[in-house]
Design an enzyme around this catalytic site. Structure first.
Site, PDB file in Angstrom:
ATOM      1  N   ASP A   1       0.990  -1.411  -0.367  1.00 57.50           N
ATOM      2  CA  ASP A   1      -0.131   0.220   0.194  1.00 57.50           C
ATOM      3  C   ASP A   1       1.057   0.927  -0.200  1.00 57.50           C
ATOM      4  O   ASP A   1       1.949   1.735   0.598  1.00 57.50           O
ATOM      5  CB  ASP A   1      -0.928   0.101   1.271  1.00 57.50           C
ATOM      6  CG  ASP A   1      -1.597   0.935   1.912  1.00 57.50           C
ATOM      7  OD1 ASP A   1      -1.781   1.486   0.167  1.00 57.50           O
ATOM      8  OD2 ASP A   1      -1.972   1.532   2.727  1.00 57.50           O
TER       9      ASP A   1
ATOM     10  N   ASP B   1      -2.399  -1.589  -3.933  1.00 59.91           N
ATOM     11  CA  ASP B   1      -2.538  -0.398  -4.788  1.00 59.91           C
ATOM     12  C   ASP B   1      -1.686  -1.239  -5.782  1.00 59.91           C
ATOM     13  O   ASP B   1      -0.086  -1.681  -5.755  1.00 59.91           O
ATOM     14  CB  ASP B   1      -3.113   0.683  -4.439  1.00 59.91           C
ATOM     15  CG  ASP B   1      -1.247   1.370  -4.131  1.00 59.91           C
ATOM     16  OD1 ASP B   1      -0.026   1.289  -4.156  1.00 59.91           O
ATOM     17  OD2 ASP B   1      -2.103   2.065  -3.005  1.00 59.91           O
TER      18      ASP B   1
ATOM     19  N   GLU C   1      -8.740 -21.357 -15.637  1.00 59.05           N
ATOM     20  CA  GLU C   1      -9.094 -21.925 -14.306  1.00 59.05           C
ATOM     21  C   GLU C   1      -9.994 -23.122 -14.531  1.00 59.05           C
ATOM     22  O   GLU C   1     -10.845 -22.943 -15.281  1.00 59.05           O
ATOM     23  CB  GLU C   1      -9.483 -21.054 -13.124  1.00 59.05           C
ATOM     24  CG  GLU C   1      -9.934 -21.716 -11.324  1.00 59.05           C
ATOM     25  CD  GLU C   1     -10.460 -20.681 -10.868  1.00 59.05           C
ATOM     26  OE1 GLU C   1     -10.242 -20.390  -9.256  1.00 59.05           O
ATOM     27  OE2 GLU C   1     -10.915 -19.730 -11.086  1.00 59.05           O
TER      28      GLU C   1
ATOM     29  N   HIS D   1      -4.624 -17.525  -4.408  1.00 58.45           N
ATOM     30  CA  HIS D   1      -5.602 -16.008  -3.136  1.00 58.45           C
ATOM     31  C   HIS D   1      -6.626 -17.635  -2.797  1.00 58.45           C
ATOM     32  O   HIS D   1      -7.424 -16.866  -1.716  1.00 58.45           O
ATOM     33  CB  HIS D   1      -6.147 -15.487  -3.927  1.00 58.45           C
ATOM     34  CG  HIS D   1      -6.368 -15.618  -4.876  1.00 58.45           C
ATOM     35  ND1 HIS D   1      -6.002 -16.560  -6.758  1.00 58.45           N
ATOM     36  CD2 HIS D   1      -8.459 -15.219  -5.355  1.00 58.45           C
ATOM     37  CE1 HIS D   1      -6.799 -16.839  -7.938  1.00 58.45           C
ATOM     38  NE2 HIS D   1      -8.106 -16.248  -7.186  1.00 58.45           N
TER      39      HIS D   1
END
Length: 553
Positions: A21, A29, A255, A328
């Protein structure tokens, strides 16, 4: 076998909101990624896979896209993205974008129009059905719990959402939808991106009779037989390849929930012109019981090895594999497949790195795995953010489960385990942000962080760098033949990689005890050690707990 950059490349996956960040708002970001490009380059990787950064209401952290051509302002906007892409290319790094083509956000203009009336021109961009016997059109359940159908008050019909209710499924049967998607892909190709990871791409073709599932409790079978691998899936992928993808030198990886050995080659066969690679989940769902991820079962090592062995055999000379142990959507690699306790944490993390970088296929490394980041165990469900986790919690409450015990399952299985902020140093918030992060940092950041490991030659981080350098300078570890030498062994994973010039043997001890290799039939005695995760007394006969050796003849 055709040789190409995306087979030889090594992918580093970034989850942007958890990486770095620079704005001070607690959210990672794009400028934060640009700031860390030298670090990423220092690993030796070639490709960055960037999780979604498009405009989105973030019901599912960016996997619900409201504008496919716009970069979210909270990540820095389009100018920040353009700078990132330019700086990456200057450094010889390639960028793979994450594309979500099975569904959009319900805040996308297409869906806003679609729900206005039954005769709206955008109505057939999505799946709308009337009630069936005063109930949902069928008994399908969402990946995130609850019904996969939601009734909309405007037209009194249901729309399909295999994920959250704010992620309506796109209707690929409509040629206008496919044309829109082709144009979106072309837009990013022309912008200069180097490839796409295509989210749940195996789900884009639907069984239009929408049959009730026979096995509502057997989630894996439901996904394969009802949600995935629809009747026109290969037609759609071939069309996308022909009209857009084949015109550019890019890589594609899909995926693939519901993809297994029986159908995987159909997606990636070099003669079919569909995708370059797929992520199958045979090893990632391996500990899921009949009730799914929150019904975990123990997995013997031979079953784990069999996944790699069978897929390598299936794809050999015909397709190409994706080698990964985390991303993730799953628990941290070392917590799941290694030993995240103090005693064996570092060695088991290094062992898994050796596995990733010596198996045939393109290697994918998820941010933080290169320093051995672990699962987090928040003290309460109130600390969790993941929509799947929260949905599963609500369902468990409805079933009357022991919620103290279910919280332990959340500690083990929640997707938030992989989404805690990147641990850069031992300062406040692990150096991720100057303010409170969107998701709490793992408390072990004071010990496990990049800064601590940078200057330690024996760190997990520097082991990754060494292993990556070895793979990059030895094409036999990319393209060479593969055979497992001990399929039935409960503790050791031993295999060979070879070509006309070189032969390597990989020895991995997946246990807390010393294990002998004397029973393994191989010419290991004539080999010499290339690298190990232990620093002294390298016996190939007796492998210590979580010892990993790469040996060469």
């Amino acid at each position: 076998m055709k040789k190409t950059w995306w087979k030889e490349g090594i992918v580093y996956q970034i989850y942007p909101r958890s990486f770095n960040d620079t704005s001070g708002n607690g959210l990672g970001d794009i400028p934060g990624i640009t700031e860390k490009l030298d670090y990423i380059k220092s690993l030796g990787v070639d490709i960055i896979w960037l999780c979604p950064v498009y405009k989105s209401p973030n019901d599912d952290n960016g996997y619900d896209i409201s504008d496919y051509r716009a970069i979210s302002e909270e990540f820095g906007g389009s100018s920040a993205f353009d700078e990132l892409l330019e700086k990456m290319h200057e450094k010889g790094l390639k960028l793979v974008m994450d594309l979500v083509l099975n569904h959009s956000s319900d805040e996308h203009e297409w869906f806003k129009e679609s729900r206005k009336s039954k005769d709206n021109p955008y109505r057939d961009y999505y799946f709308w059905k009337p009630a069936k016997n005063d109930k949902e059109p069928n008994n399908w359940i969402s990946f995130f719990s609850g019904s996969a159908w939601l009734k909309d008050d405007i037209t009194e019909e249901y729309f399909l959402h295999l994920f959250t209710k704010k992620q309506p499924d796109l209707n690929w049967e409509n040629p206008k939808v496919r044309k829109e998607i082709h144009d979106i892909v072309e837009f990013w190709c022309k912008k200069g991106v180097d490839g796409f990871r295509m989210d749940v791409i195996s789900l884009i073709s639907k069984q239009l009779d929408f049959p009730d599932t026979e096995y509502p409790k057997d989630y894996g079978r439901t996904i394969k037989n009802y949600y995935a691998n629809g009747p026109r899936i290969h037609e759609y992928l071939n069309e996308l390849n022909k009209k857009v993808l084949s015109k550019y030198d890019i890589m594609t990886v899909g995926e693939g929930p519901g993809i297994d050995l029986s159908n995987g080659l159909e997606y990636v066969h070099e003669d079919r012109d569909e995708l370059n690679m797929i992520f199958h989940f045979d090893h990632m769902f391996i500990d899921n019981g009949a009730g799914g991820k929150y019904d975990p079962i123990d997995v013997p090592l031979p079953k784990f090895k069999k996944v790699f062995n069978d897929w390598d055999k299936k794809l050999k000379d015909k397709g190409w594999g994706s080698i990964f142990l985390g991303n993730h959507d799953f628990s941290r690699m070392v917590s799941r497949f290694g030993d995240d306790g103090f005693k064996h944490h570092a060695n088991s993390a290094k062992l898994l790195a050796m596995l990733l970088l010596t198996i045939r296929g393109t290697t994918y490394i998820y941010q933080g795995d290169e320093i051995g980041m672990t699962n987090v165990a928040y003290p309460s469900i109130d600390y969790y953010n993941d929509v799947e986790t929260l949905g599963s919690w609500k369902e468990a409450v409805k079933r009357g489960e022991n919620m103290d015990e279910f919280l332990k399952l959340v500690h083990r299985q929640s997707r938030d385990n992989a989404r805690t902020p990147m641990q850069w140093n031992n300062k406040i918030n692990a150096g991720f942000s100057d303010s409170n992060p969107w998701l709490r940092v793992n408390p072990n950041y004071e010990k496990i962080n990049v800064e601590n490991q940078e200057n330690d030659p024996n760190s997990i981080l520097n082991f990754y760098r060494k292993m990556i350098a070895i793979r990059k300078t030895n094409n036999v570890l990319v393209y060479g033949e593969y055979i497992c030498l001990n399929e039935a062994d409960e503790n050791l994973f031993v295999y060979k990689r070879w070509d006309k010039s070189d032969l390597y043997i990989v020895l991995l001890n997946f246990s807390d005890e010393t294990q002998t290799t004397e029973h393994i039939d191989t010419d290991i005695k004539a080999s010499h050690l290339v690298i190990s995760n232990y620093n002294h007394n390298h016996s190939f006969i007796n492998l210590r707990p979580w010892e990993a050796q790469l040996r060469k003849l």
